[in-house]
Design a protein around this motif. Structure first.
Motif, PDB file in Angstrom:
ATOM      1  N   ASN A   4       1.681   6.511  -4.595  1.00 61.96           N
ATOM      2  CA  ASN A   4       2.196   7.843  -4.305  1.00 61.96           C
ATOM      3  C   ASN A   4       3.582   7.952  -4.923  1.00 61.96           C
ATOM      4  O   ASN A   4       4.563   7.420  -4.389  1.00 61.96           O
ATOM      5  CB  ASN A   4       2.246   8.070  -2.792  1.00 61.96           C
ATOM      6  CG  ASN A   4       2.558   9.509  -2.434  1.00 61.96           C
ATOM      7  OD1 ASN A   4       3.446  10.134  -3.032  1.00 61.96           O
ATOM      8  ND2 ASN A   4       1.863  10.046  -1.443  1.00 61.96           N
ATOM      9  N   GLU A   5       3.679   8.632  -6.045  1.00 62.39           N
ATOM     10  CA  GLU A   5       4.948   8.711  -6.776  1.00 62.39           C
ATOM     11  C   GLU A   5       6.017   9.462  -5.986  1.00 62.39           C
ATOM     12  O   GLU A   5       7.209   9.152  -6.087  1.00 62.39           O
ATOM     13  CB  GLU A   5       4.721   9.387  -8.131  1.00 62.39           C
ATOM     14  CG  GLU A   5       3.766   8.644  -9.052  1.00 62.39           C
ATOM     15  CD  GLU A   5       4.313   7.299  -9.493  1.00 62.39           C
ATOM     16  OE1 GLU A   5       5.554   7.098  -9.393  1.00 62.39           O
ATOM     17  OE2 GLU A   5       3.514   6.449  -9.927  1.00 62.39           O
ATOM     18  N   ARG A 112       8.574   2.814   0.694  1.00 63.17           N
ATOM     19  CA  ARG A 112       8.039   1.976  -0.382  1.00 63.17           C
ATOM     20  C   ARG A 112       6.674   1.423   0.013  1.00 63.17           C
ATOM     21  O   ARG A 112       5.742   1.385  -0.799  1.00 63.17           O
ATOM     22  CB  ARG A 112       9.014   0.834  -0.658  1.00 63.17           C
ATOM     23  CG  ARG A 112       8.610  -0.090  -1.798  1.00 63.17           C
ATOM     24  CD  ARG A 112       8.963   0.483  -3.140  1.00 63.17           C
ATOM     25  NE  ARG A 112       8.803  -0.509  -4.196  1.00 63.17           N
ATOM     26  CZ  ARG A 112       9.233  -0.357  -5.451  1.00 63.17           C
ATOM     27  NH1 ARG A 112       9.858   0.747  -5.802  1.00 63.17           N
ATOM     28  NH2 ARG A 112       9.038  -1.284  -6.336  1.00 63.17           N
ATOM     29  N   GLY A 113       6.560   0.990   1.271  1.00 63.73           N
ATOM     30  CA  GLY A 113       5.274   0.492   1.734  1.00 63.73           C
ATOM     31  C   GLY A 113       4.204   1.561   1.775  1.00 63.73           C
ATOM     32  O   GLY A 113       3.054   1.325   1.380  1.00 63.73           O
ATOM     33  N   LEU A 114       4.576   2.768   2.243  1.00 63.69           N
ATOM     34  CA  LEU A 114       3.607   3.864   2.284  1.00 63.69           C
ATOM     35  C   LEU A 114       3.199   4.292   0.877  1.00 63.69           C
ATOM     36  O   LEU A 114       2.040   4.663   0.648  1.00 63.69           O
ATOM     37  CB  LEU A 114       4.211   5.045   3.041  1.00 63.69           C
ATOM     38  CG  LEU A 114       4.473   4.821   4.542  1.00 63.69           C
ATOM     39  CD1 LEU A 114       5.179   6.029   5.134  1.00 63.69           C
ATOM     40  CD2 LEU A 114       3.172   4.540   5.279  1.00 63.69           C
ATOM     41  N   SER A 117       0.847   1.451  -0.262  1.00 61.41           N
ATOM     42  CA  SER A 117      -0.210   1.071   0.682  1.00 61.41           C
ATOM     43  C   SER A 117      -0.301  -0.439   0.844  1.00 61.41           C
ATOM     44  O   SER A 117      -1.390  -1.032   0.859  1.00 61.41           O
ATOM     45  CB  SER A 117      -1.562   1.637   0.218  1.00 61.41           C
ATOM     46  OG  SER A 117      -1.519   3.048   0.150  1.00 61.41           O
ATOM     47  N   ARG A 118       0.861  -1.077   0.979  1.00 61.91           N
ATOM     48  CA  ARG A 118       0.927  -2.520   1.188  1.00 61.91           C
ATOM     49  C   ARG A 118       2.263  -2.844   1.845  1.00 61.91           C
ATOM     50  O   ARG A 118       3.113  -1.975   2.021  1.00 61.91           O
ATOM     51  CB  ARG A 118       0.821  -3.271  -0.144  1.00 61.91           C
ATOM     52  CG  ARG A 118       1.912  -2.897  -1.152  1.00 61.91           C
ATOM     53  CD  ARG A 118       1.880  -3.799  -2.353  1.00 61.91           C
ATOM     54  NE  ARG A 118       2.813  -3.396  -3.383  1.00 61.91           N
ATOM     55  CZ  ARG A 118       4.116  -3.659  -3.377  1.00 61.91           C
ATOM     56  NH1 ARG A 118       4.652  -4.302  -2.342  1.00 61.91           N
ATOM     57  NH2 ARG A 118       4.894  -3.272  -4.363  1.00 61.91           N
ATOM     58  N   ALA A 175       4.128  -0.457  -7.456  1.00 62.52           N
ATOM     59  CA  ALA A 175       2.816  -0.801  -8.012  1.00 62.52           C
ATOM     60  C   ALA A 175       2.057  -1.652  -7.005  1.00 62.52           C
ATOM     61  O   ALA A 175       2.653  -2.222  -6.081  1.00 62.52           O
ATOM     62  CB  ALA A 175       2.986  -1.554  -9.335  1.00 62.52           C
ATOM     63  N   PRO A 176       0.735  -1.757  -7.165  1.00 63.09           N
ATOM     64  CA  PRO A 176      -0.042  -2.635  -6.280  1.00 63.09           C
ATOM     65  C   PRO A 176       0.381  -4.086  -6.436  1.00 63.09           C
ATOM     66  O   PRO A 176       1.045  -4.469  -7.402  1.00 63.09           O
ATOM     67  CB  PRO A 176      -1.489  -2.418  -6.744  1.00 63.09           C
ATOM     68  CG  PRO A 176      -1.471  -1.098  -7.456  1.00 63.09           C
ATOM     69  CD  PRO A 176      -0.121  -0.996  -8.095  1.00 63.09           C
TER      70      PRO A 176
END
Length: 335
Positions: A4-5, A112-114, A117-118, A175-176
């Motif tokens: 999510n940018e 940053r986590g949202l 998604s990590r 990034a992931p």
């Protein structure tokens, strides 16, 4: 999952704003550090003049009443406490700014986590972010127990430096996670390592200031103007010891979890990888510090030196080992 940018951008803005607020808080603490002693001395002189005047032969009823208010306290001033000076009020404003900075700092980490998604500690930029956040929170907890508010500038200074380095040279686009880090052990091991590293910053700074204060007491011409504004050696030693006692078990837990993760990922608990080796050396140093305090009663310069060496090993492990050497932890570098 896609990044999510928008949330990532909000995280970067919160991070930058938090750094700016920390810098502003440092300015407020610097004012208190520079002028707080003069303000307290002036208040004591004023209070002494009032008490002397109240006891003199020409004292009036109004003067006596004012003196009684000063001694017993009024609705605005607690009993036995001189009114707050301007420098002290500025110092309290610095604490309020620090709390605001922590809230924005935490928001940057959560966003940053949202956005990814990590868990938000998958690279050096994020690791520095959480380490500095823990350091500031730990210092705010210390402030509730020890009269050391004017030392906040010295704690925030390395935090601001680390966050500046993290936000510039170590910055990584959201990034992931890399495949090597896609494990539930990332949540356990890295969070424990980051938390203990952040708390270790506080005793590291306190021990450095202890050595400066001790040097000044042995040779008053050394650091005369600076050391005179530091708390007593007992206060600095107590801050360093108690925060190390809290951080060391967390650090030990992080090292053990790292060994378990290494066995699951690489088929061995320990392989003398550069990062593993330096972490083990740091663990030995802090264990020696706590052991010497508990058994040999080391409370002076020797204990402070050991603590400073442990802090130096922690910083060395954070930057040099991750960014310069090549090992199994190289993926933890920038990006």
């Amino acid at each position: 999952m896609p990044v999510n940018e928008t949330l990532s951008q909000y995280s970067d803005w919160s991070y930058t704003t938090a750094v700016a607020i920390y810098v502003l808080a440092m300015v407020f603490f610097l004012v208190e550090q520079s002028f707080g002693r003069k303000g307290r001395q002036a208040a004591e002189r004023t209070r002494t003049r009032e008490l002397v005047g109240a006891g003199g032969p020409t004292a009036t009823a109004d003067t006596a009443t004012a003196t009684a208010d000063t001694a017993t306290g009024t609705a605005d001033t607690p009993a036995g406490r001189a009114p707050r000076t301007k420098a002290e009020r500025i110092g309290r404003m610095g604490v309020a700014l620090t709390v605001l900075g922590v809230l924005l700092h935490a928001a940057a980490l959560v966003l940053r986590g949202l956005a990814t998604s990590r868990v938000p500690w998958g690279n050096m930029y994020e690791y520095v972010m959480i380490t500095c956040l823990v350091a500031v929170i730990a210092w705010l907890v210390v402030l509730r127990k020890a009269p050391a508010r004017h030392l906040s500038m010295f704690v925030l200074l390395p935090v601001v430096i680390l966050m500046f380095i993290g936000g510039t040279w170590l910055y990584a686009v959201a990034a992931p996670l890399q495949p090597a880090l896609q494990s539930y052990w990332l949540v356990i091991h890295v969070s424990a390592a980051a938390a203990s590293s952040g708390v270790f910053l506080v005793p590291g700074v306190a021990s450095i200031l202890y050595l400066i204060k001790s040097r000044n007491e042995k040779r008053p011409e050394k650091f005369a103007r600076f050391a005179g504004k530091l708390p007593s050696l007992e206060v600095l030693d107590r801050i360093a010891y108690r925060t190390t006692v809290f951080a060391f078990p967390v650090f030990t837990f992080g090292v053990l979890c790292g060994a378990v993760w290494a066995e699951a990922a690489w088929g061995r608990f320990w392989g003398w990888d550069p990062k593993e080796t330096v972490a083990f050396v740091a663990w030995i140093i802090y264990a020696a510090y706590l052991h010497s305090r508990a058994t040999a009663g080391w409370r002076g310069n020797r204990a402070a030196i050991i603590n400073v060496v442990g802090f130096a090993a922690t910083v060395f492990n954070l930057f040099f080992v991750n960014l310069v050497t090549t090992g199994l932890h190289s993926y933890a570098g920038v990006g």
